[in-house]
Design an enzyme around this catalytic site. Structure first.
Site, mmCIF file in Angstrom:
data_model
loop_
_atom_site.group_PDB
_atom_site.id
_atom_site.type_symbol
_atom_site.label_atom_id
_atom_site.label_comp_id
_atom_site.label_asym_id
_atom_site.label_seq_id
_atom_site.Cartn_x
_atom_site.Cartn_y
_atom_site.Cartn_z
ATOM 1 N N ARG A 59 1.249 -1.324 0.093
ATOM 2 C CA ARG A 59 0.015 -0.096 -0.040
ATOM 3 C C ARG A 59 0.998 1.118 0.439
ATOM 4 N NH1 ARG A 59 -1.637 1.618 4.620
ATOM 5 N NH2 ARG A 59 -2.880 -0.754 5.728
ATOM 6 N N TYR A 112 -17.673 17.508 -14.479
ATOM 7 C CA TYR A 112 -17.290 15.587 -14.425
ATOM 8 C C TYR A 112 -18.773 15.715 -12.845
ATOM 9 C CZ TYR A 112 -16.336 11.118 -13.650
ATOM 10 O OH TYR A 112 -17.356 9.141 -13.778
ATOM 11 N N ASP A 184 -8.164 19.384 -12.825
ATOM 12 C CA ASP A 184 -8.470 18.180 -13.206
ATOM 13 C C ASP A 184 -8.354 18.430 -14.488
ATOM 14 O OD1 ASP A 184 -9.268 15.688 -14.338
ATOM 15 O OD2 ASP A 184 -11.591 16.077 -13.190
ATOM 16 N N LYS A 209 -8.931 6.896 -18.473
ATOM 17 C CA LYS A 209 -9.493 7.990 -20.037
ATOM 18 C C LYS A 209 -7.817 7.992 -21.301
ATOM 19 C CE LYS A 209 -12.775 8.552 -17.809
ATOM 20 N NZ LYS A 209 -13.443 9.622 -17.213
HETATM 21 C C1 LIG Z 1 -13.829 9.694 -15.630
HETATM 22 C C2 LIG Z 1 -13.644 10.597 -15.270
HETATM 23 C C3 LIG Z 1 -13.533 11.559 -13.990
HETATM 24 C C4 LIG Z 1 -13.229 10.333 -12.991
HETATM 25 O O1 LIG Z 1 -12.521 9.282 -13.136
HETATM 26 P P1 LIG Z 1 -12.768 7.203 -12.920
HETATM 27 O O2 LIG Z 1 -11.034 6.682 -12.997
HETATM 28 O O3 LIG Z 1 -13.931 7.336 -13.698
HETATM 29 O O4 LIG Z 1 -13.173 7.566 -11.223
HETATM 30 C C5 LIG Z 1 -12.874 12.920 -13.465
HETATM 31 N N1 LIG Z 1 -12.737 13.503 -13.988
HETATM 32 C C6 LIG Z 1 -13.545 13.003 -15.524
HETATM 33 C C7 LIG Z 1 -12.672 14.895 -16.287
HETATM 34 C C8 LIG Z 1 -13.288 12.237 -15.808
HETATM 35 O O5 LIG Z 1 -13.962 11.948 -17.002
#
Ligand SMILES: *Cc1c(COP(=O)(O)O)cnc(C)c1O
Length: 400
Positions: A59, A112, A184, A209
């Site tokens: 961890r 998001y 983000d 992503k």
């Molecule tokens: C998908 C997404 C998230 C969340 O990520 P996960 O890997 O699904 O937990 C956060 N911010 C944006 C802009 C996203 O597209």
């Protein structure tokens, strides 16, 4: 193209190369272990109590995970990084590490949807309040700011409306008011935009992503100064424990090596489709920062140095039309998520952004007919044909 941008092709290709005693392996080995043997009690004491760097428990550190973290930190031009099991683990980990009960967060209306749900959850359960703002110009930020404001959240371009925020201006406002600015950067990726170089304090990614890039893993990562990442590691990594597995970190690192070349294609394909869609009958509006007619274009041109990204949305006027469109595509795939090599489409209002109250829906500005498209790396002609055919099927009176 600037030297910085040229170098990201090289940085990405060499990201996470192992060094030292790994039998000359060119790819990072996967260290499938949760524990590490100590040579003697004294060393065990030193490492276990973190007076000397070293691995001692899964961890709390793994060489494969560390290679991935180092690679992302390099691409985002940050001091250090910490990987998580998902983007949401990174987001909740950063917020809960940096904020406490009584603190206040300013966030944009367009974000998001699960980030919004988290903000509401921690407000109700833990008393960390938030204010959503329509725009993030300094005047709006000043009027939203309170004596207990601790953090400004940025998402640019945003999900799913591609709203653009002037990161430089927001970060400067944050800095002069002693606030932590978190960006983000999932949609833009470090290929297109590097918020830390624009003044943001922390960058987070859903590595699910573009960073992973192949729709085959779930992961997240936060990048910041060494000190901030250490703070996050001590709470989120150690106490909350949403850490990435070494197998997933390896897969994410494998994906990352082609980030630059993938993004080049995502950018050019999305630009071409946005341009085409803007001229199509039945398309009420195209949301893409690369279009000169789009609200955020000027700011995006300044801060998105590599390109405008692979995400676009368009409004077909009604949910029925959006549904007919996604039911008619043959090359594109009807699925949620984004950032993979294959083009994905979804009607936003019945999928990622479903379940909003009517006032939330109105505030969000997401039209019923919105189709969100994660443009992949396929041949652009195949994508254009597919989109035009599906539009013909979806939109009555279309002249195409
Ligand atoms: C998908 C997404 C998230 C969340 O990520 P996960 O890997 O699904 O937990 C956060 N911010 C944006 C802009 C996203 O597209």
């Amino acid at each position: 193209m600037s030297d910085k941008l040229r170098s990201i092709f090289t940085t990405a290709a060499h990201a996470g190369m192992p060094s030292g005693d790994q039998h000359g392996a060119v790819a990072v080995p996967i260290y499938t272990t949760s524990i590490y043997e100590f040579p003697d009690a004294e060393t065990a004491d030193e490492i276990h109590n973190e007076r000397t760097p070293g691995y001692y428990y899964g961890r709390l550190g793994n060489p494969t995970t560390e290679a991935f973290e180092k690679a992302v930190a390099e691409l985002e031009v940050g001091g250090s990084a910490i990987a998580f099991a998902s983007g949401m683990a990174a987001i909740s980990g950063v917020i809960l590490s940096m904020c406490k009960t009584g603190d206040h967060i300013i966030a944009p209306v367009s974000h998001y949807s699960t980030t919004g749900k988290l903000l509401r959850f921690i407000e109700e359960r833990f008393g960390i309040a938030h204010t959503l703002v329509d725009s993030t110009d300094p005047d709006t930020l000043r009027s939203a700011m309170r004596s207990d404001t601790r953090m400004i959240w940025i998402e640019s371009p945003s999900n799913p409306l591609l709203r653009v925020i002037d990161i430089d201006a927001v970060a400067a406002f944050g800095k002069s008011n002693g606030l932590i600015t978190v960006a983000d950067n999932t949609f833009a990726t470090p290929f297109n935009q590097r918020p830390l170089t624009l003044g943001a304090d922390i960058v987070i990614h859903s590595a699910t992503k573009y960073i992973g890039g192949h729709s085959d893993l779930t992961a997240g990562v936060a990048v910041a100064s060494r000190e901030m990442i250490e703070t996050i590691r001590q709470s989120s990594g150690k106490l909350f424990g949403g850490n990435i597995s070494p197998q997933v970190a390896w897969l994410a690192l494998r994906g990352l090596k082609t980030l630059a070349i993938r993004m080049e294609r995502h950018n050019s394909n999305a630009y071409a489709l946005a341009d085409m869609l803007a001229a199509c009958t039945g398309v009420v509006k195209v949301f893409y920062p690369g279009l000169s007619s789009f609200e955020g274009h000027e700011i995006a041109s300044r801060q998105m140095k590599g390109g405008f990204g692979g995400m676009l949305s368009f409004d077909l006027g009604a949910l029925d039309a959006a549904k007919r469109f996604v039911d008619s595509v043959r090359v594109c795939t009807l699925a949620t998520s984004l950032g993979g090599v294959e083009t994905l489409v979804q009607p936003s209002i019945s999928m990622t952004n479903a379940g909003m109250s009517s006032s939330e829906k109105e505030r969000s500005g997401i039209p019923d007919g919105l189709v969100r498209m994660s443009v992949g790396i396929e041949c652009i002609d195949d994508l254009k044909d597919d989109v035009l055919d599906a539009l013909k099927a979806a939109v009555a009176n279309s002249n195409r």
